[in-house]
Design an enzyme around this catalytic site. Structure first.
Site, PDB file in Angstrom:
ATOM      1  N   LYS A  48       4.080   1.082   1.601  1.00 29.31           N
ATOM      2  CA  LYS A  48       5.379   0.888   0.946  1.00 29.31           C
ATOM      3  C   LYS A  48       6.012   2.261   0.747  1.00 29.31           C
ATOM      4  O   LYS A  48       5.376   3.175   0.218  1.00 29.31           O
ATOM      5  CB  LYS A  48       5.180   0.180  -0.389  1.00 29.31           C
ATOM      6  CG  LYS A  48       6.416   0.002  -1.259  1.00 29.31           C
ATOM      7  CD  LYS A  48       6.677   1.138  -2.227  1.00 29.31           C
ATOM      8  CE  LYS A  48       5.467   1.533  -3.045  1.00 29.31           C
ATOM      9  NZ  LYS A  48       5.731   2.794  -3.823  1.00 29.31           N
TER      10      LYS A  48
ATOM     11  N   GLY B 212      -0.592   2.086  -1.607  1.00 29.93           N
ATOM     12  CA  GLY B 212      -1.823   1.642  -0.960  1.00 29.93           C
ATOM     13  C   GLY B 212      -2.593   0.612  -1.756  1.00 29.93           C
ATOM     14  O   GLY B 212      -2.910  -0.476  -1.265  1.00 29.93           O
TER      15      GLY B 212
ATOM     16  N   ASP C 125       4.217  -2.047  -8.497  1.00 30.75           N
ATOM     17  CA  ASP C 125       4.473  -2.148  -7.060  1.00 30.75           C
ATOM     18  C   ASP C 125       3.966  -3.446  -6.441  1.00 30.75           C
ATOM     19  O   ASP C 125       4.326  -3.768  -5.302  1.00 30.75           O
ATOM     20  CB  ASP C 125       3.820  -0.982  -6.316  1.00 30.75           C
ATOM     21  CG  ASP C 125       4.577   0.326  -6.465  1.00 30.75           C
ATOM     22  OD1 ASP C 125       5.699   0.294  -7.007  1.00 30.75           O
ATOM     23  OD2 ASP C 125       4.044   1.372  -6.063  1.00 30.75           O
TER      24      ASP C 125
END
Length: 301
Positions: free
Chosen positions: A12, A110, A145
């Site tokens: 991302k 990650g 996230d």
């Protein structure tokens, strides 16, 4: 029950990240433009007699020293299993393998991508799509996230990461990711942030931006990453990454998330690949990858 599932966990990248405030509970509010690359980690899930978790891949060593129960893969599994238990549904043992390609703690999602891929795999393996609405309400407990990584397509995220607005018009972007092998603590970065209430993203008119060079120009001129300056204070090596990317002719170079990974945007894939080759020649100790972003998540590196 399906025998084995493999699910990609794409990197991302925050093209922009504006910190707009801080709530009474301590959580920071933000607005970010996030895209997803065709490189990343991979999760494999399959039925087992007992729960098993294994980490493989070129970036596995950095996670091998940590308590596995803190890994977001295990936390995602436990969250989904808990929600199913509350609903009276059994979630049998599962063997999970994390194939790690992204540097740990590097600002490109990650761990969050791993959690999202784990949830996708287990929802299919345990055949529990009916739990999705309830799961959505708990995703931010795994991290800000995780909701955007579960969505896995270009978007604007706001609030504490739970409010997602798709960006269907954002084109594929050619990109180089660089990390100086420097871990930056996200809480430490936020603690160095001088101002918590900054202007939001200027989103009016972005629907009229259609090609990659114009997107790069708009992101450079109209947006920022509010965490870049405090991250540079903690890890000055980030500045070398930004300078190196600029030296390859990148349309834009900027840090992603809370760092230390930086990205450069290029006019096409060939330019990005050439830039990555040049950077690797001069910085063989850095983690460097060329990639493409796109409308949906891609495969591991």
């Amino acid at each position: 029950m399906k025998e084995q599932l493999r699910v990609d966990a794409p990197a991302k990248i925050n093209l922009a990240l504006h910190v707009t405030g801080q709530r009474a509970d301590g959580y920071h509010t933000l607005e970010t433009i996030a895209v997803f690359a065709n490189i990343g980690d991979r999760i494999t899930a399959e039925p087992a007699d007992r729960d098993v978790f294994e980490i493989t891949g070129p970036e596995a060593a950095a996670l091998g020293r940590e308590d596995p129960n803190r890994n977001l893969v295990i936390r995602a599994r436990n969250l989904l299993r808990s929600l199913l238990a509350d609903a009276g549904t059994d979630a049998p043992p599962v063997a999970l393998t994390l194939e790690k390609h992204l540097p740990a703690g590097s600002g490109i999602g990650g761990g969050s991508a791993d959690a999202a891929a784990t949830l996708r795999a287990l929802i299919a393996l345990w055949d529990c799509r009916e739990i999705s609405d309830q799961l959505d309400r708990h995703l931010v407990t795994l991290g800000a996230d995780v909701p955007m990584c579960l969505h896995g397509k270009p978007l604007v995220a706001s609030g504490i990461g739970e409010t997602l607005t798709p960006l269907a018009n954002l084109p594929a972007l050619a990109m180089v990711l660089t990390n100086p092998r420097q871990h930056v603590s996200t809480p430490a970065v936020f603690s160095k942030l001088p101002e918590k209430r900054n202007p939001p993203l200027p989103l009016d008119g972005i629907a009229e931006i259609h090609n990659a060079p114009d997107w790069a120009a708009w992101v450079k001129a109209a947006t920022r990453n509010d965490l870049q300056a405090p991250s540079l204070f903690i890890a000055p090596e980030i500045d070398a990454c930004l300078a190196a990317l600029e030296g390859t002719g990148a349309l834009l170079s900027r840090m992603s998330g809370s760092g230390a990974t930086c990205f450069g945007l290029y006019g096409n894939a060939a330019q990005a690949e050439a830039a990555a080759t040049l950077l690797l020649r001069h910085h063989p100790d850095w983690w460097i990858k060329s990639c493409m972003t796109g409308p949906s998540a891609g495969a591991p590196a």
